[in-house]
Scaffold this motif. Structure first.
Motif, short mmCIF file in Angstrom:
data_model
loop_
_atom_site.label_atom_id
_atom_site.label_comp_id
_atom_site.label_asym_id
_atom_site.label_seq_id
_atom_site.Cartn_x
_atom_site.Cartn_y
_atom_site.Cartn_z
N PRO A 185 0.83 -1.20 0.00
CA PRO A 185 0.00 0.00 0.00
C PRO A 185 0.87 1.25 0.00
CG PRO A 185 -0.07 -1.08 2.15
CD PRO A 185 0.69 -1.99 1.21
N ALA A 186 0.41 2.24 -0.73
CA ALA A 186 1.15 3.50 -0.82
C ALA A 186 0.98 4.27 0.48
CB ALA A 186 0.63 4.33 -1.98
N ALA A 187 1.99 5.03 0.82
CA ALA A 187 1.93 5.84 2.04
C ALA A 187 0.87 6.92 1.87
CB ALA A 187 3.29 6.47 2.31
N ALA A 188 0.16 7.18 2.92
CA ALA A 188 -0.87 8.22 2.87
C ALA A 188 -0.22 9.59 2.71
CB ALA A 188 -1.72 8.18 4.14
N ALA A 189 -0.90 10.44 1.98
CA ALA A 189 -0.38 11.78 1.77
C ALA A 189 -0.41 12.55 3.08
CB ALA A 189 -1.21 12.50 0.73
N PRO A 190 0.58 13.37 3.34
CA PRO A 190 0.58 14.14 4.59
C PRO A 190 -0.55 15.17 4.57
CG PRO A 190 2.35 14.88 3.17
CD PRO A 190 1.75 13.66 2.52
N ALA A 191 -1.03 15.48 5.74
CA ALA A 191 -2.09 16.47 5.86
C ALA A 191 -1.55 17.84 5.47
CB ALA A 191 -2.61 16.51 7.29
N PRO A 192 -2.38 18.65 4.82
CA PRO A 192 -1.90 19.98 4.43
C PRO A 192 -1.63 20.83 5.66
CG PRO A 192 -4.26 19.77 4.02
CD PRO A 192 -3.76 18.42 4.43
N PRO A 193 -0.68 21.74 5.56
CA PRO A 193 -0.36 22.57 6.73
C PRO A 193 -1.52 23.51 7.05
CG PRO A 193 0.79 23.37 4.81
CD PRO A 193 0.13 22.08 4.41
N THR A 194 -1.68 23.79 8.30
CA THR A 194 -2.72 24.74 8.69
C THR A 194 -2.14 26.14 8.65
OG1 THR A 194 -2.13 24.49 11.01
CG2 THR A 194 -3.88 23.07 10.18
N ILE A 195 -2.92 27.05 8.14
CA ILE A 195 -2.49 28.44 8.01
C ILE A 195 -3.22 29.24 9.08
CG2 ILE A 195 -2.44 30.46 6.51
CD1 ILE A 195 -2.47 28.49 4.14
N PRO A 196 -2.47 29.91 9.94
CA PRO A 196 -3.14 30.67 11.01
C PRO A 196 -3.94 31.82 10.42
CG PRO A 196 -0.81 31.17 10.96
CD PRO A 196 -1.03 30.06 9.98
N GLU A 197 -4.97 32.20 11.13
CA GLU A 197 -5.81 33.32 10.70
C GLU A 197 -5.02 34.62 10.80
OE1 GLU A 197 -8.96 33.48 9.49
OE2 GLU A 197 -8.88 31.29 9.37
N LEU A 198 -5.18 35.46 9.83
CA LEU A 198 -4.53 36.77 9.87
C LEU A 198 -5.34 37.72 10.73
CD1 LEU A 198 -3.52 37.17 6.13
CD2 LEU A 198 -2.06 36.58 8.05
N PRO A 199 -4.67 38.67 11.36
CA PRO A 199 -5.42 39.63 12.17
C PRO A 199 -6.32 40.49 11.28
CG PRO A 199 -3.12 40.27 12.02
CD PRO A 199 -3.25 38.91 11.39
N ALA A 200 -7.41 40.96 11.86
CA ALA A 200 -8.37 41.75 11.10
C ALA A 200 -7.94 43.20 10.94
CB ALA A 200 -9.73 41.69 11.79
N THR A 201 -6.77 43.55 11.45
CA THR A 201 -6.29 44.93 11.33
C THR A 201 -5.48 45.08 10.05
OG1 THR A 201 -4.31 44.40 12.58
CG2 THR A 201 -6.19 45.20 13.83
N PRO A 202 -5.37 46.30 9.53
CA PRO A 202 -4.57 46.51 8.32
C PRO A 202 -3.10 46.19 8.57
CG PRO A 202 -5.93 48.43 8.80
CD PRO A 202 -6.06 47.50 9.96
N MET A 203 -2.41 45.79 7.53
CA MET A 203 -1.01 45.42 7.64
C MET A 203 -0.20 46.28 6.67
SD MET A 203 0.84 41.78 6.80
CE MET A 203 -0.32 40.86 7.73
N ASN A 204 0.87 46.86 7.14
CA ASN A 204 1.76 47.65 6.30
C ASN A 204 2.96 46.79 5.93
OD1 ASN A 204 0.21 50.01 6.44
ND2 ASN A 204 1.15 50.54 8.41
N ILE A 205 3.31 46.80 4.65
CA ILE A 205 4.48 46.06 4.17
C ILE A 205 5.36 47.05 3.43
CG2 ILE A 205 5.29 44.20 2.69
CD1 ILE A 205 2.59 42.84 3.11
#
Length: 107
Positions: free
Chosen positions: A64-84
């Protein structure tokens, strides 16, 4: 002159109509391919019965083939504006001199 104008207007309308027909066909084709299998193909596949064929010698089943790894979880971004801030330089004032030096010295 009036006849020539009508001829150009008719030709323009014919080209416009042809473009509309081609665009409608493309949109219909895209909608058909992205909507999944059609009901007629699903019912045709359901009526086919698969009978196992007899095997002459026992065969090993593949590992049997190895199961695919679970996708990484992406944390929620803050609801405030972000300056880059992106800093860089796009000055090409001495690019020709640098190129000439690279060509002549190899460095």
């Amino acid at each position: 002159m009036d006849r020539r104008r009508r001829l150009w207007l008719s030709a323009g309308l014919a080209v416009l109509l042809a473009l509309v027909v081609v665009l409608a066909a493309v949109i219909a084709g895209i909608g058909r391919t992205s909507s999944g299998p059609s009901p007629s193909s699903a019912s045709a596949g359901a009526s086919v019965s698969h009978t196992p064929s007899p095997t002459k010698s026992p065969t090993k089943s593949p590992a049997p083939a190895a199961a695919a790894p679970a996708p990484p979880t992406i944390p929620e971004l803050p609801a405030t504006p972000m300056n880059i801030l992106v800093i860089g330089s796009d000055s090409r004032a001495s690019a020709r001199d640098q190129n000439n030096q690279t060509v002549t010295t190899g460095q």
